[in-house]
Design a protein around this motif. Sequence first.
Motif, short mmCIF file in Angstrom:
data_model
loop_
_atom_site.label_atom_id
_atom_site.label_comp_id
_atom_site.label_asym_id
_atom_site.label_seq_id
_atom_site.Cartn_x
_atom_site.Cartn_y
_atom_site.Cartn_z
N SER A 294 16.90 60.26 22.10
CA SER A 294 15.73 60.83 21.40
C SER A 294 14.97 61.78 22.34
O SER A 294 14.49 62.84 21.91
CB SER A 294 14.82 59.72 20.89
OG SER A 294 15.48 58.91 19.94
N LYS A 295 14.85 61.36 23.57
CA LYS A 295 14.17 62.23 24.55
C LYS A 295 14.93 63.54 24.73
O LYS A 295 14.33 64.62 24.81
CB LYS A 295 14.05 61.52 25.89
CG LYS A 295 13.03 60.39 25.89
CD LYS A 295 12.96 59.75 27.28
CE LYS A 295 11.93 58.62 27.29
NZ LYS A 295 11.84 57.99 28.63
N ILE A 296 16.27 63.43 24.79
CA ILE A 296 17.07 64.65 24.97
C ILE A 296 16.90 65.57 23.77
O ILE A 296 16.79 66.80 23.90
CB ILE A 296 18.56 64.28 25.18
CG1 ILE A 296 18.74 63.56 26.53
CG2 ILE A 296 19.43 65.53 25.12
CD1 ILE A 296 20.14 63.06 26.77
N GLN B 40 22.90 81.49 34.37
CA GLN B 40 23.62 80.96 33.21
C GLN B 40 24.34 79.66 33.54
O GLN B 40 24.29 78.68 32.80
CB GLN B 40 24.61 82.00 32.68
CG GLN B 40 24.00 83.05 31.76
CD GLN B 40 25.06 83.91 31.10
OE1 GLN B 40 26.05 84.24 31.75
NE2 GLN B 40 24.86 84.25 29.86
N LYS B 41 25.02 79.68 34.67
CA LYS B 41 25.75 78.50 35.11
C LYS B 41 24.78 77.34 35.39
O LYS B 41 25.06 76.18 35.06
CB LYS B 41 26.56 78.82 36.36
CG LYS B 41 27.72 79.77 36.10
CD LYS B 41 28.47 80.08 37.40
CE LYS B 41 29.61 81.06 37.15
NZ LYS B 41 30.34 81.38 38.41
N VAL C 247 22.18 71.17 31.13
CA VAL C 247 22.34 70.53 29.82
C VAL C 247 23.57 69.62 29.81
O VAL C 247 23.55 68.48 29.30
CB VAL C 247 22.44 71.59 28.71
CG1 VAL C 247 22.73 70.93 27.36
CG2 VAL C 247 21.16 72.40 28.66
N THR C 248 24.66 70.10 30.38
CA THR C 248 25.92 69.33 30.38
C THR C 248 25.76 68.02 31.11
O THR C 248 26.27 66.98 30.67
CB THR C 248 27.03 70.18 31.02
OG1 THR C 248 27.18 71.39 30.28
CG2 THR C 248 28.35 69.42 31.02
N MET C 249 25.06 68.03 32.23
CA MET C 249 24.89 66.81 33.01
C MET C 249 24.14 65.75 32.21
O MET C 249 24.50 64.56 32.25
CB MET C 249 24.12 67.13 34.29
CG MET C 249 24.93 67.87 35.33
SD MET C 249 26.26 66.85 35.99
CE MET C 249 25.33 65.61 36.87
N LYS C 250 23.11 66.14 31.46
CA LYS C 250 22.36 65.16 30.67
C LYS C 250 23.23 64.56 29.57
O LYS C 250 23.22 63.35 29.31
CB LYS C 250 21.11 65.81 30.08
CG LYS C 250 20.03 66.12 31.11
CD LYS C 250 18.79 66.69 30.45
CE LYS C 250 17.68 66.92 31.46
NZ LYS C 250 17.18 65.64 32.03
N ILE C 251 24.02 65.39 28.86
CA ILE C 251 24.85 64.89 27.75
C ILE C 251 25.98 64.02 28.28
O ILE C 251 26.28 62.95 27.72
CB ILE C 251 25.41 66.09 26.94
CG1 ILE C 251 24.24 66.80 26.24
CG2 ILE C 251 26.45 65.61 25.93
CD1 ILE C 251 24.67 68.05 25.50
N GLU C 252 26.64 64.45 29.33
CA GLU C 252 27.74 63.67 29.87
C GLU C 252 27.27 62.29 30.33
O GLU C 252 28.00 61.30 30.21
CB GLU C 252 28.39 64.42 31.03
CG GLU C 252 29.19 65.64 30.56
CD GLU C 252 29.80 66.40 31.73
OE1 GLU C 252 29.45 66.06 32.89
OE2 GLU C 252 30.62 67.31 31.51
N LYS C 253 26.07 62.22 30.86
CA LYS C 253 25.55 60.92 31.31
C LYS C 253 25.38 59.96 30.14
O LYS C 253 25.73 58.77 30.24
CB LYS C 253 24.21 61.15 32.01
CG LYS C 253 23.66 59.89 32.65
CD LYS C 253 22.38 60.18 33.41
CE LYS C 253 21.84 58.93 34.07
NZ LYS C 253 20.58 59.19 34.83
N GLN C 254 24.88 60.44 29.01
CA GLN C 254 24.71 59.58 27.83
C GLN C 254 26.05 59.22 27.21
O GLN C 254 26.25 58.10 26.69
CB GLN C 254 23.80 60.27 26.80
CG GLN C 254 22.42 60.64 27.33
CD GLN C 254 21.70 59.47 27.96
OE1 GLN C 254 21.75 58.33 27.43
NE2 GLN C 254 21.05 59.72 29.09
#
Length: 887
Positions: free
Chosen positions: A144-146, A90-91, A97-104
């Motif tokens: 868009s990719k995300i 779970q972690k 997911v969090t790493m991809k959003i925080e980067k953007q």
Amino acid sequence: MSQPCTIQKCERTSRAVCDCCNQNLCLQHLHEHNELLVTQLNPFIDTLNSLGERLNIYDFHGKVRDGHQALEQWRTECHQTIDFFFEQKQKELQHLVTMKIEKQQEKILDIRTKLSKFTREQEVTQRDLNNLSATINRLERDISKIEQVTLSIHSSPLEIDDTIVQIRETNVQPFDASIFSSIRRTVTYPRGSWYSLTSNDQFLLLHQVPNLCLLDTTLSKVKEIIWLHGTLYDMCWSSTLDRFLLLTNDNLFLVGENLLSIDLVQTLPKQKWFSCTCSHEYLYLSTEEWGSSIVQIGLSSPMMIIKEWKSPETCAADEFIESIVYNNGTLVLSIRNRTKKTIRVDLRSTKTFHQIWSFVLHTNYDKTTALRCCSIESNEWLIPDLHGNHLLHVSADGKLIQRITYQPTPYRINQFTSDILAIATETYDDILYDIKWQREITSSLDLANSFIFTSKRKETYSCVLPTTQSTDTTLPDYILNTELESFFQNLHSQAATTCTYRLDPYWTYELCHGMHIRQYHETKVAGKKTMHQEYFLGYYHAASQEKLVNDQDQAVTRILYKTFDNREMPMLEVRYTHGTNCDLNSDSPRETVVLYMCHENGRNGIMSIQEVSSCHYEIVIASPQLCKISAFNLVEPSQYKINCYPHENVGRRPRNLARLEHEHESSIRKSGSAQFTMTNADGTTFIISYQYSNEADVKEMPDNTNSDTSHTVTPSTSSEPENKSPEIVHQEFLQKFLTGEECLTSGSDWWQYEICYGKHVIQFHEENEQRTSILLGLWNREKHIEWIHSNSDKRSNQNNQERQYVSLYYTDGDVCELTNDRRVVEIKLKCAKKHDKSLIATMYLVEPQTCSYVLGVESPVFCDLIDNVDEHGIPDPEKLFERDEET
């Protein structure tokens, strides 16, 4: 008449006889006697009650409760492990997911900062606008990719192997290694025996050449049978089949517990097998090849392969599985590595074949005999360490518990009973000892090697044992194919013009080396040969020969060691396959294994031929060419002398020993006889019967006696009288023979022959005081006269050197099953001019046509018959003996 009661002071008459003690008892004492016997039941009742009480108070609920608690604890720990694993995943998912959003988000924040600066300063260039546009476009594409990415969870089902949780009976007491400090009994393996052994809960089965032997729990031999089915690679016991399973390189045999039945398993594919083991449901077999395979076979009928594991799952390509042992859902594999020259032991699951543990023997492995491990209490193991002469005690999880010294070198271990381990070890039977019984002590004895022995008659002797020297008796198991090239070139180059023949009374065997083997029977009519039956026992194909390589990838051939004439001989195996189909063996083709052994005077002749199983044959060839290869030369065993010296007032040798030797020599002189067959090139088979003579008899024989043809036909009654001239001996014997007082018998092999002149000719076999006989013919004067007039060439003729015999025709024998006619036999009494003093004769049997025989006897005794026959060719005793009296 009634008997008195046997109880002392009782005067009453007996009323019954007790079956237990056979006493005559009156009624009162009978009741008392019965009550006394009944009271002896009380201790058994008390013991049984005590055992029942022990079971009643046994806390089996507590044992089950403890087991339930252990299972519950295991389940809780498993759930905790799964929950921890679940939380970790779970972690991991959330972090991804969090790493991809925080980067953007960081990129958006950076662009906003730049826009705020341009707005606040109210100054911007075209280049700045272009950079902002490109950065925002890239950000839009990344987002868009995300948005298009979907997360998939790939999970495998949780597989729980049955071996993860095992319910076992555990012994509180650990394995006691002190049992190896004393050997209960040693059973010798004669040279040429195979090391394989197995057992059930009653018997231990092993091979003592040439027999299979059953031993009971006292290690006493209870039964043995001869084994004729080839080299025994391995053996195991199946409680499901209630049979022993015996494995050769080509076949699997089911053998009854009492050794009364041996059945070939017909459903297995043609394969080179090496080791076997059984569970309750399955049989496991390993193959003889580098990169060995293991097959699982159902024990239900028909026995078929269910599963197969191959290299590299079983072992590497340069590894060989030399034994497999089943225990409690697992297989232990002994694996030899030819590159590293080592051996390791793997424990595998029979369901998944996953490795549970592996134990490596840290030693150079140079032995040629395969080791076999043994499971003991608590799923622990005993592993032979061939290099260090040790037994390794290994725990259920593959850890070394202790190293137990064991001499001589252990090879194979079998748990016979709970307190008996059977261990096959290295044997040293290549040393012979000869006891020399000396007259007296002539010098001081070697006290270190001197021992005193006393016979049952209290005869005392001092014997000095020799000091033996250890020698390297290792025999080669393989030979390079390049060393055999000249042998095969020499042998096969002669095949086109020379074949080897063996003629038995009915069958003729033809071996053309490198070509074929043929078995046939010919019927000769009017000088012409008419083929009656013919089978091809196999053809030579190079592709059918065993393909082996050594550690250097050189082509090699296995050297077989078989016992022949009570000696172990190195032999070369050549296979002949694809012979005539056999209706007794599921219409499969006949096959033959030809074994060549070194014999300086052999001339590539057939020494023996036997059908080891239905339509599978074995032929032994005596080859002088093979003697040129050192690996096949017979190694003479070492011999040592034991000198024994008598003490005072005793004979040179023990009296009982001297008596046994005297009886043995006497039995040989009186009744020692034997028989063998010889075959001429024209197909005539001679059945030669001979008697032993003592040394004095041999010395008295003239020098020109031909020892190759001087064999006696044994008279049925008295032996040769002493102190009589040869002429009188011949006359007395011939008179008894022609009057029917004495018959001629021949042979100590299976079939023997009896000629009673003027009565009958029979073929018989005697065993266990029972006689099986076949009547070959009865004497009938009229039928003989009819036959002799129809066959004038059978008349004796003193002027014709080729007709120096008397022919007598016996008819009306037993009915022949092949022709439905009665058997007939021609008796030839032939003059053989020799200068012997004894009744030396030669007997031979020929079957020129089915159930029509010629039985010939050649002897100097019959020389006078030629001139003393009537017009019908029948001996005339009156004329014969009248002439002798005049002489």
